[in-house]
Design a protein around this motif. Structure first.
Motif, PDB file in Angstrom:
ATOM      1  N   ALA A   1      -1.412   9.486   6.909  1.00  0.00           N
ATOM      2  CA  ALA A   1      -2.546   8.711   6.400  1.00  0.00           C
ATOM      3  C   ALA A   1      -2.340   7.216   6.676  1.00  0.00           C
ATOM      4  O   ALA A   1      -3.263   6.526   7.108  1.00  0.00           O
ATOM      5  CB  ALA A   1      -2.730   8.939   4.902  1.00  0.00           C
ATOM      6  N   LEU A   2      -1.130   6.739   6.440  1.00  0.00           N
ATOM      7  CA  LEU A   2      -0.846   5.312   6.675  1.00  0.00           C
ATOM      8  C   LEU A   2      -0.973   4.982   8.152  1.00  0.00           C
ATOM      9  O   LEU A   2      -1.608   3.985   8.519  1.00  0.00           O
ATOM     10  CB  LEU A   2       0.553   4.968   6.166  1.00  0.00           C
ATOM     11  CG  LEU A   2       0.696   4.813   4.657  1.00  0.00           C
ATOM     12  CD1 LEU A   2       2.148   4.785   4.233  1.00  0.00           C
ATOM     13  CD2 LEU A   2       0.003   3.556   4.159  1.00  0.00           C
TER      14      LEU A   2
ATOM     15  N   VAL B   1      -7.815   0.456  11.460  1.00  0.00           N
ATOM     16  CA  VAL B   1      -8.059  -0.947  11.108  1.00  0.00           C
ATOM     17  C   VAL B   1      -7.767  -1.838  12.302  1.00  0.00           C
ATOM     18  O   VAL B   1      -8.538  -2.748  12.626  1.00  0.00           O
ATOM     19  CB  VAL B   1      -7.184  -1.354   9.900  1.00  0.00           C
ATOM     20  CG1 VAL B   1      -7.197  -2.853   9.705  1.00  0.00           C
ATOM     21  CG2 VAL B   1      -7.672  -0.677   8.644  1.00  0.00           C
TER      22      VAL B   1
ATOM     23  N   GLN C   1      -7.890  -1.592   1.912  1.00  0.00           N
ATOM     24  CA  GLN C   1      -6.566  -2.202   1.766  1.00  0.00           C
ATOM     25  C   GLN C   1      -6.662  -3.704   1.521  1.00  0.00           C
ATOM     26  O   GLN C   1      -5.709  -4.317   1.020  1.00  0.00           O
ATOM     27  CB  GLN C   1      -5.699  -1.910   2.984  1.00  0.00           C
ATOM     28  CG  GLN C   1      -6.210  -2.508   4.265  1.00  0.00           C
ATOM     29  CD  GLN C   1      -5.147  -2.461   5.354  1.00  0.00           C
ATOM     30  OE1 GLN C   1      -3.975  -2.665   5.083  1.00  0.00           O
ATOM     31  NE2 GLN C   1      -5.555  -2.210   6.569  1.00  0.00           N
TER      32      GLN C   1
ATOM     33  N   LEU D   1      -5.924  15.208  -0.157  1.00  0.00           N
ATOM     34  CA  LEU D   1      -5.037  14.073  -0.419  1.00  0.00           C
ATOM     35  C   LEU D   1      -4.974  13.152   0.807  1.00  0.00           C
ATOM     36  O   LEU D   1      -5.109  11.930   0.694  1.00  0.00           O
ATOM     37  CB  LEU D   1      -3.641  14.594  -0.775  1.00  0.00           C
ATOM     38  CG  LEU D   1      -2.609  13.582  -1.262  1.00  0.00           C
ATOM     39  CD1 LEU D   1      -3.050  12.964  -2.576  1.00  0.00           C
ATOM     40  CD2 LEU D   1      -1.254  14.251  -1.443  1.00  0.00           C
ATOM     41  N   GLN D   2      -4.805  13.762   1.983  1.00  0.00           N
ATOM     42  CA  GLN D   2      -4.691  12.958   3.206  1.00  0.00           C
ATOM     43  C   GLN D   2      -5.986  12.212   3.499  1.00  0.00           C
ATOM     44  O   GLN D   2      -5.969  11.024   3.832  1.00  0.00           O
ATOM     45  CB  GLN D   2      -4.317  13.861   4.384  1.00  0.00           C
ATOM     46  CG  GLN D   2      -4.158  13.088   5.685  1.00  0.00           C
ATOM     47  CD  GLN D   2      -3.478  13.892   6.776  1.00  0.00           C
ATOM     48  OE1 GLN D   2      -2.359  14.363   6.602  1.00  0.00           O
ATOM     49  NE2 GLN D   2      -4.139  14.024   7.906  1.00  0.00           N
TER      50      GLN D   2
ATOM     51  N   MET E   1       0.827  -1.210   0.000  1.00  0.00           N
ATOM     52  CA  MET E   1       0.000   0.000   0.000  1.00  0.00           C
ATOM     53  C   MET E   1       0.861   1.259   0.000  1.00  0.00           C
ATOM     54  O   MET E   1       0.558   2.242  -0.699  1.00  0.00           O
ATOM     55  CB  MET E   1      -0.917  -0.039   1.234  1.00  0.00           C
ATOM     56  CG  MET E   1      -1.790   1.177   1.425  1.00  0.00           C
ATOM     57  SD  MET E   1      -2.940   1.542   0.110  1.00  0.00           S
ATOM     58  CE  MET E   1      -4.216   0.336   0.375  1.00  0.00           C
ATOM     59  N   GLU E   2       1.935   1.246   0.782  1.00  0.00           N
ATOM     60  CA  GLU E   2       2.794   2.435   0.833  1.00  0.00           C
ATOM     61  C   GLU E   2       3.427   2.706  -0.529  1.00  0.00           C
ATOM     62  O   GLU E   2       3.499   3.854  -0.975  1.00  0.00           O
ATOM     63  CB  GLU E   2       3.877   2.247   1.893  1.00  0.00           C
ATOM     64  CG  GLU E   2       4.706   3.527   2.099  1.00  0.00           C
ATOM     65  CD  GLU E   2       5.670   3.434   3.260  1.00  0.00           C
ATOM     66  OE1 GLU E   2       5.757   2.352   3.866  1.00  0.00           O
ATOM     67  OE2 GLU E   2       6.329   4.435   3.554  1.00  0.00           O
TER      68      GLU E   2
ATOM     69  N   LEU F   1       0.915   4.336  -2.791  1.00  0.00           N
ATOM     70  CA  LEU F   1       0.686   5.751  -2.459  1.00  0.00           C
ATOM     71  C   LEU F   1       1.855   6.626  -2.913  1.00  0.00           C
ATOM     72  O   LEU F   1       1.649   7.741  -3.401  1.00  0.00           O
ATOM     73  CB  LEU F   1       0.468   5.908  -0.950  1.00  0.00           C
ATOM     74  CG  LEU F   1      -0.837   5.322  -0.414  1.00  0.00           C
ATOM     75  CD1 LEU F   1      -0.913   5.498   1.085  1.00  0.00           C
ATOM     76  CD2 LEU F   1      -2.046   5.930  -1.079  1.00  0.00           C
TER      77      LEU F   1
ATOM     78  N   VAL G   1       2.007  13.903   4.722  1.00  0.00           N
ATOM     79  CA  VAL G   1       0.581  13.559   4.584  1.00  0.00           C
ATOM     80  C   VAL G   1       0.420  12.055   4.382  1.00  0.00           C
ATOM     81  O   VAL G   1      -0.456  11.414   4.974  1.00  0.00           O
ATOM     82  CB  VAL G   1      -0.016  14.363   3.405  1.00  0.00           C
ATOM     83  CG1 VAL G   1      -1.203  13.674   2.795  1.00  0.00           C
ATOM     84  CG2 VAL G   1      -0.402  15.756   3.850  1.00  0.00           C
TER      85      VAL G   1
ATOM     86  N   VAL H   1      -6.797   3.423   2.854  1.00  0.00           N
ATOM     87  CA  VAL H   1      -6.077   2.494   3.736  1.00  0.00           C
ATOM     88  C   VAL H   1      -7.052   1.840   4.723  1.00  0.00           C
ATOM     89  O   VAL H   1      -6.982   0.635   4.983  1.00  0.00           O
ATOM     90  CB  VAL H   1      -4.953   3.225   4.497  1.00  0.00           C
ATOM     91  CG1 VAL H   1      -4.308   2.318   5.526  1.00  0.00           C
ATOM     92  CG2 VAL H   1      -3.903   3.738   3.530  1.00  0.00           C
ATOM     93  N   THR H   2      -7.977   2.634   5.249  1.00  0.00           N
ATOM     94  CA  THR H   2      -8.902   2.128   6.273  1.00  0.00           C
ATOM     95  C   THR H   2      -9.893   1.121   5.698  1.00  0.00           C
ATOM     96  O   THR H   2     -10.147   0.077   6.295  1.00  0.00           O
ATOM     97  CB  THR H   2      -9.685   3.297   6.893  1.00  0.00           C
ATOM     98  OG1 THR H   2      -8.767   4.281   7.348  1.00  0.00           O
ATOM     99  CG2 THR H   2     -10.545   2.826   8.044  1.00  0.00           C
ATOM    100  N   ASN H   3     -10.454   1.451   4.526  1.00  0.00           N
ATOM    101  CA  ASN H   3     -11.591   0.670   4.038  1.00  0.00           C
ATOM    102  C   ASN H   3     -11.280  -0.301   2.902  1.00  0.00           C
ATOM    103  O   ASN H   3     -12.036  -1.239   2.686  1.00  0.00           O
ATOM    104  CB  ASN H   3     -12.697   1.623   3.546  1.00  0.00           C
ATOM    105  CG  ASN H   3     -13.242   2.483   4.668  1.00  0.00           C
ATOM    106  OD1 ASN H   3     -13.182   2.110   5.818  1.00  0.00           O
ATOM    107  ND2 ASN H   3     -13.728   3.665   4.327  1.00  0.00           N
TER     108      ASN H   3
ATOM    109  N   MET I   1      -6.341   9.284   1.170  1.00  0.00           N
ATOM    110  CA  MET I   1      -5.414   8.192   1.508  1.00  0.00           C
ATOM    111  C   MET I   1      -5.906   7.436   2.744  1.00  0.00           C
ATOM    112  O   MET I   1      -5.862   6.197   2.788  1.00  0.00           O
ATOM    113  CB  MET I   1      -4.014   8.757   1.756  1.00  0.00           C
ATOM    114  CG  MET I   1      -3.283   9.197   0.514  1.00  0.00           C
ATOM    115  SD  MET I   1      -1.655   9.853   0.934  1.00  0.00           S
ATOM    116  CE  MET I   1      -0.952  10.065  -0.687  1.00  0.00           C
ATOM    117  N   ILE I   2      -6.370   8.188   3.745  1.00  0.00           N
ATOM    118  CA  ILE I   2      -6.849   7.541   4.969  1.00  0.00           C
ATOM    119  C   ILE I   2      -8.013   6.609   4.651  1.00  0.00           C
ATOM    120  O   ILE I   2      -8.077   5.469   5.112  1.00  0.00           O
ATOM    121  CB  ILE I   2      -7.276   8.592   6.012  1.00  0.00           C
ATOM    122  CG1 ILE I   2      -6.050   9.297   6.597  1.00  0.00           C
ATOM    123  CG2 ILE I   2      -8.084   7.950   7.135  1.00  0.00           C
ATOM    124  CD1 ILE I   2      -6.391  10.475   7.475  1.00  0.00           C
TER     125      ILE I   2
ATOM    126  N   GLY J   1      -4.673   5.288   9.158  1.00  0.00           N
ATOM    127  CA  GLY J   1      -5.467   4.240   8.530  1.00  0.00           C
ATOM    128  C   GLY J   1      -5.236   2.897   9.183  1.00  0.00           C
ATOM    129  O   GLY J   1      -6.182   2.187   9.521  1.00  0.00           O
TER     130      GLY J   1
END
Lengths: 173, 139
Positions: free
Chosen positions: B50-51, B58, A42, A30-31, A1-2, A5, B46, A38-40, A34-35, B54
């Motif tokens: 975010a990582l 999770v 990934q 952007l943030q 994922m990183e 991004l 940023v 990653v949260t929903n 990205m959040i 996030g």
């Protein structure tokens, strides 16, 4: 994922800063995008991340426009400071003559300015279709409109860009 | 059927549109490649935020679910719940049997009651005691 991004962040930043005209707002969008990815998402396959991310970003941009509309309506007497487009340093190692460099830089600088002048839908459609290379179908899903609308927005964007570039003096194709 | 000159004009138009599109793409590529250091560091910050945020969300979501599932399938919980339920039911049933109203004592159903006993029978507490004793005697 990183890694994904890192690969996509510069383009996504450009989309956001062209849409908002503000470096700070672009970073916020952007943030948030990205959040959310990653949260929903990934756990989704990696090949789905790109269209998912751009869909999230486009939704955030749309929400930003709605928020700005309400804000301008409620606080109509306030005028926000307009941030300049981020300055880019040109690459000095060129074998072309100085006159040619100036023309090329001028053309490219003018192109970015003209992109900012397009309507939001035309601008984002152009970035997704032309710059990112997404198909009509993918762009339609991301922008939540029909494929016919995408074709119309894209054609109008390209036509308008050409007209603006030709209107600039000493810029010829 | 289109005339050759019309076809030629359309091709020129398409070429011009493609050139303007390519100029814009080149400008965007150059801008992305030459972003200033301060903007690149902002974007990196940023991305890191975010990582971290996030992944933290999770992990917290999955830990809540894991905790609940662990509690639900705990052997002690699986054994304890039926036992507790049985105890509660037994207590409730026992209370109900203790609080049941006894039948009237036989002496109150008799047609001839001695006068000296009549006063006693007017006392509800005495009558209840008499009825309970009669029931236990019968059992």
């Amino acid at each position: 994922m990183e890694a994904f991004l890192i690969d996509i962040e510069k383009r996504a930043y450009h989309m956001a800063v062209l849409a908002t005209g503000s470096h700070a707002d672009a970073l916020d969008l952007l943030q948030d995008s990205m959040i959310k990815l990653v949260t929903n998402y990934q756990d989704k396959p990696a090949k789905q991340w790109k269209p998912l991310f751009y869909k999230i970003l486009q939704n955030k941009i749309r929400d930003w426009y709605r928020h700005q509309k309400v804000k301008n309506l409620l606080f109509f007497w306030k005028t926000d400071e307009v941030e300049e487009w981020p300055p880019t340093s040109s690459d000095g190692s060129s074998l072309d003559t100085p006159e040619k460099n100036l023309t090329k830089d001028q053309q490219q600088s003018a192109a970015l300015t003209h992109l900012k002048q397009l309507s939001p839908k035309q601008q984002q459609c152009f970035l997704l279709r032309s710059w990112e290379g997404l198909s009509v179908a993918e762009t339609a899903i991301i922008m939540n409109c029909s494929q016919g609308s995408i074709k119309t927005h894209y054609f109008r964007a390209v036509t308008k860009l050409r007209a603006m570039m030709e209107d600039d003096h000493e810029i010829t194709f | 059927m289109k005339s050759p000159s019309k076809n030629k004009n359309e091709n020129i138009t398409i070429d011009l549109l493609n050139e303007s599109r390519q100029t814009a793409n080149d400008a965007l590529d150059l801008s992305a490649k030459n972003l200033p250091e301060n903007i690149l560091s902002d974007i990196a910050r940023v991305r890191t935020n975010a990582l971290n945020q996030g992944y933290a969300t999770v992990v917290s979501k999955s830990s809540i679910v894991d905790t609940w599932l662990t509690w639900l399938f705990n052997p002690m919980v699986n054994l304890g719940i039926p036992v507790v339920a049985a105890v509660i039911i037994a207590v409730l049933v026992d209370n109900a049997s203790v609080e049941s109203i006894p039948e009237l004592p036989l002496v109150m159903m008799a047609t001839e009651v001695p006068i000296e006993d009549f006063a006693l029978l007017e006392d509800l507490e005495f009558v209840t005691w008499l009825a309970e004793n009669e029931q236990s005697a019968l059992l």
